[in-house]
Scaffold this motif. Structure first.
Motif, PDB file in Angstrom:
ATOM      1  N   GLN A  61      96.782  38.522 120.661  1.00  0.00           N
ATOM      2  CA  GLN A  61      95.473  38.013 121.065  1.00  0.00           C
ATOM      3  C   GLN A  61      94.705  37.561 119.821  1.00  0.00           C
ATOM      4  OE1 GLN A  61      94.421  37.551 124.069  1.00  0.00           O
ATOM      5  NE2 GLN A  61      92.346  36.912 123.604  1.00  0.00           N
ATOM      6  N   ALA A  62      94.257  36.304 119.833  1.00  0.00           N
ATOM      7  CA  ALA A  62      93.520  35.780 118.689  1.00  0.00           C
ATOM      8  C   ALA A  62      92.150  36.435 118.597  1.00  0.00           C
ATOM      9  CB  ALA A  62      93.364  34.277 118.827  1.00  0.00           C
ATOM     10  N   GLN A  63      91.708  36.627 117.370  1.00  0.00           N
ATOM     11  CA  GLN A  63      90.402  37.220 117.141  1.00  0.00           C
ATOM     12  C   GLN A  63      89.752  36.534 115.951  1.00  0.00           C
ATOM     13  OE1 GLN A  63      90.433  41.437 116.283  1.00  0.00           O
ATOM     14  NE2 GLN A  63      88.306  41.694 116.895  1.00  0.00           N
ATOM     15  N   LEU A  64      88.464  36.216 116.099  1.00  0.00           N
ATOM     16  CA  LEU A  64      87.669  35.634 115.022  1.00  0.00           C
ATOM     17  C   LEU A  64      86.499  36.564 114.759  1.00  0.00           C
ATOM     18  CD1 LEU A  64      87.502  31.904 116.260  1.00  0.00           C
ATOM     19  CD2 LEU A  64      89.196  32.955 114.761  1.00  0.00           C
ATOM     20  N   VAL A  65      86.293  36.909 113.495  1.00  0.00           N
ATOM     21  CA  VAL A  65      85.224  37.849 113.146  1.00  0.00           C
ATOM     22  C   VAL A  65      84.358  37.242 112.055  1.00  0.00           C
ATOM     23  CG1 VAL A  65      84.668  40.146 112.304  1.00  0.00           C
ATOM     24  CG2 VAL A  65      86.683  39.813 113.752  1.00  0.00           C
ATOM     25  N   GLU A  66      83.068  37.034 112.388  1.00  0.00           N
ATOM     26  CA  GLU A  66      82.121  36.467 111.436  1.00  0.00           C
ATOM     27  C   GLU A  66      81.444  37.558 110.618  1.00  0.00           C
ATOM     28  OE1 GLU A  66      81.565  33.962 115.326  1.00  0.00           O
ATOM     29  OE2 GLU A  66      81.715  36.080 114.787  1.00  0.00           O
ATOM     30  N   SER A  67      81.026  37.179 109.428  1.00  0.00           N
ATOM     31  CA  SER A  67      80.249  38.088 108.571  1.00  0.00           C
ATOM     32  C   SER A  67      79.375  37.245 107.655  1.00  0.00           C
ATOM     33  CB  SER A  67      81.164  38.998 107.746  1.00  0.00           C
ATOM     34  OG  SER A  67      81.972  38.236 106.874  1.00  0.00           O
ATOM     35  N   GLY A  68      78.402  37.908 107.011  1.00  0.00           N
ATOM     36  CA  GLY A  68      77.568  37.225 106.021  1.00  0.00           C
ATOM     37  C   GLY A  68      76.198  36.800 106.510  1.00  0.00           C
ATOM     38  N   GLY A  69      75.884  37.071 107.763  1.00  0.00           N
ATOM     39  CA  GLY A  69      74.581  36.690 108.268  1.00  0.00           C
ATOM     40  C   GLY A  69      73.478  37.583 107.716  1.00  0.00           C
ATOM     41  N   GLY A  70      72.253  37.271 108.116  1.00  0.00           N
ATOM     42  CA  GLY A  70      71.134  38.078 107.663  1.00  0.00           C
ATOM     43  C   GLY A  70      69.844  37.303 107.700  1.00  0.00           C
ATOM     44  N   SER A  71      68.862  37.795 106.957  1.00  0.00           N
ATOM     45  CA  SER A  71      67.543  37.182 106.906  1.00  0.00           C
ATOM     46  C   SER A  71      67.290  36.625 105.510  1.00  0.00           C
ATOM     47  CB  SER A  71      66.468  38.216 107.249  1.00  0.00           C
ATOM     48  OG  SER A  71      66.638  38.691 108.564  1.00  0.00           O
ATOM     49  N   VAL A  72      66.653  35.468 105.466  1.00  0.00           N
ATOM     50  CA  VAL A  72      66.381  34.808 104.196  1.00  0.00           C
ATOM     51  C   VAL A  72      65.109  33.992 104.346  1.00  0.00           C
ATOM     52  CG1 VAL A  72      67.773  32.783 104.765  1.00  0.00           C
ATOM     53  CG2 VAL A  72      67.449  33.427 102.367  1.00  0.00           C
ATOM     54  N   GLN A  73      64.432  33.763 103.244  1.00  0.00           N
ATOM     55  CA  GLN A  73      63.246  32.917 103.271  1.00  0.00           C
ATOM     56  C   GLN A  73      63.651  31.438 103.203  1.00  0.00           C
ATOM     57  OE1 GLN A  73      60.627  34.324 100.119  1.00  0.00           O
ATOM     58  NE2 GLN A  73      59.548  35.621 101.597  1.00  0.00           N
ATOM     59  N   ALA A  74      62.755  30.596 103.672  1.00  0.00           N
ATOM     60  CA  ALA A  74      63.004  29.156 103.635  1.00  0.00           C
ATOM     61  C   ALA A  74      63.332  28.709 102.209  1.00  0.00           C
ATOM     62  CB  ALA A  74      61.792  28.397 104.155  1.00  0.00           C
ATOM     63  N   GLY A  75      64.346  27.845 102.123  1.00  0.00           N
ATOM     64  CA  GLY A  75      64.815  27.392 100.829  1.00  0.00           C
ATOM     65  C   GLY A  75      65.946  28.215 100.260  1.00  0.00           C
ATOM     66  N   GLY A  76      66.224  29.339 100.885  1.00  0.00           N
ATOM     67  CA  GLY A  76      67.288  30.223 100.413  1.00  0.00           C
ATOM     68  C   GLY A  76      68.656  29.806 100.913  1.00  0.00           C
ATOM     69  N   SER A  77      69.651  30.618 100.574  1.00  0.00           N
ATOM     70  CA  SER A  77      71.042  30.320 100.911  1.00  0.00           C
ATOM     71  C   SER A  77      71.720  31.535 101.532  1.00  0.00           C
ATOM     72  CB  SER A  77      71.824  29.908  99.656  1.00  0.00           C
ATOM     73  OG  SER A  77      71.305  28.729  99.087  1.00  0.00           O
ATOM     74  N   LEU A  78      72.696  31.252 102.356  1.00  0.00           N
ATOM     75  CA  LEU A  78      73.593  32.269 102.903  1.00  0.00           C
ATOM     76  C   LEU A  78      74.984  31.672 102.993  1.00  0.00           C
ATOM     77  CD1 LEU A  78      71.628  33.882 105.891  1.00  0.00           C
ATOM     78  CD2 LEU A  78      72.275  35.021 103.765  1.00  0.00           C
ATOM     79  N   ARG A  79      75.986  32.535 102.936  1.00  0.00           N
ATOM     80  CA  ARG A  79      77.362  32.095 103.122  1.00  0.00           C
ATOM     81  C   ARG A  79      77.987  32.919 104.239  1.00  0.00           C
ATOM     82  NH1 ARG A  79      82.703  33.156  99.433  1.00  0.00           N
ATOM     83  NH2 ARG A  79      83.741  31.130  99.690  1.00  0.00           N
ATOM     84  N   LEU A  80      78.359  32.250 105.306  1.00  0.00           N
ATOM     85  CA  LEU A  80      79.043  32.908 106.413  1.00  0.00           C
ATOM     86  C   LEU A  80      80.553  32.821 106.198  1.00  0.00           C
ATOM     87  CD1 LEU A  80      77.044  31.599 109.503  1.00  0.00           C
ATOM     88  CD2 LEU A  80      76.560  33.560 108.027  1.00  0.00           C
ATOM     89  N   SER A  81      81.230  33.858 106.623  1.00  0.00           N
ATOM     90  CA  SER A  81      82.692  33.886 106.598  1.00  0.00           C
ATOM     91  C   SER A  81      83.203  34.186 108.000  1.00  0.00           C
ATOM     92  CB  SER A  81      83.204  34.957 105.638  1.00  0.00           C
ATOM     93  OG  SER A  81      82.786  34.724 104.319  1.00  0.00           O
ATOM     94  N   CYS A  82      84.383  33.685 108.293  1.00  0.00           N
ATOM     95  CA  CYS A  82      85.036  33.963 109.577  1.00  0.00           C
ATOM     96  C   CYS A  82      86.514  34.193 109.300  1.00  0.00           C
ATOM     97  CB  CYS A  82      84.840  32.808 110.537  1.00  0.00           C
ATOM     98  SG  CYS A  82      85.809  32.925 112.055  1.00  0.00           S
ATOM     99  N   VAL A  83      86.968  35.407 109.582  1.00  0.00           N
ATOM    100  CA  VAL A  83      88.371  35.756 109.380  1.00  0.00           C
ATOM    101  C   VAL A  83      89.086  35.705 110.715  1.00  0.00           C
ATOM    102  CG1 VAL A  83      89.971  37.503 108.573  1.00  0.00           C
ATOM    103  CG2 VAL A  83      87.787  37.192 107.407  1.00  0.00           C
ATOM    104  N   ALA A  84      90.208  35.009 110.738  1.00  0.00           N
ATOM    105  CA  ALA A  84      90.990  34.853 111.964  1.00  0.00           C
ATOM    106  C   ALA A  84      92.236  35.722 111.913  1.00  0.00           C
ATOM    107  CB  ALA A  84      91.383  33.397 112.151  1.00  0.00           C
ATOM    108  N   SER A  85      92.618  36.235 113.073  1.00  0.00           N
ATOM    109  CA  SER A  85      93.870  36.980 113.206  1.00  0.00           C
ATOM    110  C   SER A  85      94.478  36.661 114.553  1.00  0.00           C
ATOM    111  CB  SER A  85      93.631  38.484 113.062  1.00  0.00           C
ATOM    112  OG  SER A  85      92.743  38.946 114.058  1.00  0.00           O
ATOM    113  N   GLY A  86      95.795  36.881 114.667  1.00  0.00           N
ATOM    114  CA  GLY A  86      96.458  36.649 115.941  1.00  0.00           C
ATOM    115  C   GLY A  86      96.745  35.193 116.249  1.00  0.00           C
ATOM    116  N   LEU A  87      96.593  34.315 115.270  1.00  0.00           N
ATOM    117  CA  LEU A  87      96.932  32.902 115.447  1.00  0.00           C
ATOM    118  C   LEU A  87      97.434  32.350 114.119  1.00  0.00           C
ATOM    119  CD1 LEU A  87      94.396  31.315 113.958  1.00  0.00           C
ATOM    120  CD2 LEU A  87      93.248  31.790 116.111  1.00  0.00           C
TER     121      LEU A  87
END
Length: 124
Positions: free
Chosen positions: A1-27
């Motif tokens: 069974q395929a699974q996708l798991v996101e990480s890296g979210g959160g709260s930030v002020q305008a003008g800031g940066s975030l990096r999201l990641s998504c790790v896949a398994s089962g495919l």
């Protein structure tokens, strides 16, 4: 069974940066187009961007062009969304999605697998 798991979210002020990641398994990750969608409060889920299997092509919705960058590491079964100069209108739940094909679609109905979503909140 395929699974996708996101990480890296959160709260930030305008003008800031975030990096999201998504790790896949089962495919077989390298055979899948990978995309990011988002759902803002009270709105429908919308396409953010996608990357093809070899990383040679990317596509973005107009509102994030020049601010967001998608990349992938097939050796790590991971796709990334680098988000710079974030604005309050980028506040949403962000979803990772996978499609077994060579063509990048923008419709959510074309994607086979989805992550559970991760919250990104941008304050002014």
């Amino acid at each position: 069974q395929a699974q996708l798991v996101e990480s890296g979210g959160g709260s930030v002020q305008a003008g800031g940066s975030l990096r999201l990641s998504c790790v896949a398994s089962g495919l077989t990750f390298r055979q899948y187009i990978m995309a990011w969608f988002r759902r803002a409060p009270g709105k429908e889920r919308e396409f953010v961007g996608a990357i093809n299997r070899s990383s040679q092509r990317t596509a973005y919705t107009d509102s994030v062009k020049g601010r967001f960058t998608i990349s992938r590491d097939n050796a790590k079964n991971t796709v990334y969304l680098q988000m710079d100069n974030l604005q309050p209108e980028d506040t949403a739940v962000y979803y990772c999605a996978a499609r077994y094909n060579v063509v990048i679609p923008t419709s959510e109905t074309e994607y086979n697998y989805w992550g559970q979503g991760i919250q990104v909140t941008v304050s002014s």
